[in-house]
Design an enzyme around this catalytic site. Structure first.
Site, PDB file in Angstrom:
ATOM      1  N   CYS A 118       3.110   0.361   3.515  1.00  0.00           N
ATOM      2  CA  CYS A 118       4.307  -0.473   3.598  1.00  0.00           C
ATOM      3  C   CYS A 118       5.574   0.390   3.733  1.00  0.00           C
ATOM      4  CB  CYS A 118       4.377  -1.436   2.425  1.00  0.00           C
ATOM      5  SG  CYS A 118       5.519  -2.810   2.706  1.00  0.00           S
ATOM      6  N   HIS A 226      -0.932  -3.964   2.548  1.00  0.00           N
ATOM      7  CA  HIS A 226      -1.129  -3.451   1.199  1.00  0.00           C
ATOM      8  C   HIS A 226      -2.617  -3.355   0.854  1.00  0.00           C
ATOM      9  CE1 HIS A 226       3.018  -3.403  -0.455  1.00  0.00           C
ATOM     10  NE2 HIS A 226       3.220  -4.244   0.556  1.00  0.00           N
ATOM     11  N   GLU A 228      -3.868  -1.655  -1.393  1.00  0.00           N
ATOM     12  CA  GLU A 228      -4.011  -1.487  -2.849  1.00  0.00           C
ATOM     13  C   GLU A 228      -4.065  -2.820  -3.588  1.00  0.00           C
ATOM     14  OE1 GLU A 228       0.113  -2.770  -2.931  1.00  0.00           O
ATOM     15  OE2 GLU A 228      -1.103  -1.678  -1.473  1.00  0.00           O
TER      16      GLU A 228
END
Length: 261
Positions: A118, A226, A228
């Protein structure tokens, strides 16, 4: 005697300046740290956004790779030649801007890998001389790249769109596919692509969603989404961090990092 384990690579993970209570703090969400260390099988060190107290060149030699995290803050437009732009909005984190810019330069000079998520992708693009656009959150002339303002935190990360991966690219080879559905939580995106960066993925409206580069021995890879977020339930996100682990070790990229070697 038990067999000695080969030391794992050490990943530097960028911090942001955030307010905790009434005080400024160096912070990074656990989801970046936990999933990077778990799926890249690495150790980690948090790198403060305090360029007035430490330099990137002091830190870089002690790291085997760098992960630039996402953040609520935006890269200051002055860093890509648009200071004072009428549509520019904060919050900003000048300490992070300065530290990550120095870290990218220092790591590449040392031939060490840099991965980004990001804001990290945007920082890499700016470091390579590119510029950002600030109009992709609302869907004006393109798909909305951010959930509506009233969306809950969970709904914000549930906002998704497809991306097409570049055939034969690092990401396509590492994930073993040519398309993904990814979460989309960004108001800014790449406008002018940085010199030397290759496009690894695009959204249906043409917005660049992932980039890569090879600078000497240093591998660069960054995504706008994202991985994660809820990584344990997403094989493609796990594959992204496993790919990071292989790059950290100088190992060849498998055709599909979703299946561990």
């Amino acid at each position: 005697m038990p067999e000695a384990r080969t030391p794992r690579p050490v990943v530097g993970i960028s911090c942001c300046t955030r307010t905790v209570g009434t005080e400024p703090a160096q912070a990074v969400m656990n989801r970046y740290v936990v999933h990077a260390l778990r799926y890249a099988d690495a150790a980690g060190l948090l790198v403060p956004a305090l360029p007035e107290l430490m330099s990137a060149r002091e830190v870089a030699p002690r790291l085997d790779g760098l992960l630039l995290t996402g953040s609520p803050s935006n890269v200051e437009p002055g860093r890509y030649g648009q200071a004072g732009a009428a549509d520019a909005e904060g919050p900003y984190d000048p300490g992070r801007d300065a530290m990550t810019s120095g870290l990218i330069e220092a790591m590449l000079e040392l031939g060490k890998p840099v991965f980004g998520v990001c804001r990290g992708l945007q920082e890499i693009n700016v470091a390579f001389g590119g510029a950002l656009r600030r109009d992709v959150g609302r869907g004006d002339g393109h798909i909305p790249h951010h959930a509506p303002d009233h969306a809950s935190f969970e709904a914000m990360f549930a906002h998704e769109h497809p991306v097409a991966l570049t055939p034969g690219g690092l990401l396509s080879r590492g994930l073993g596919c040519d398309a993904l559905s990814v979460n989309s939580v960004h108001f800014q995106a790449i406008d002018r692509l940085g010199a030397g960066l290759a496009v690894e993925a695009v959204a249906p409206d043409g917005v660049v969603e992932a980039v890569s580069a090879r600078v000497g021995a240093a591998q660069v890879l960054a995504v706008q989404w994202h991985p994660e977020w809820r990584t344990d339930a997403n094989p493609d996100s796990q594959a992204f961090f496993r790919l990071f682990g292989r790059v950290l070790r100088g190992e060849p990229v498998q055709h599909d990092e979703r299946t561990p070697a």
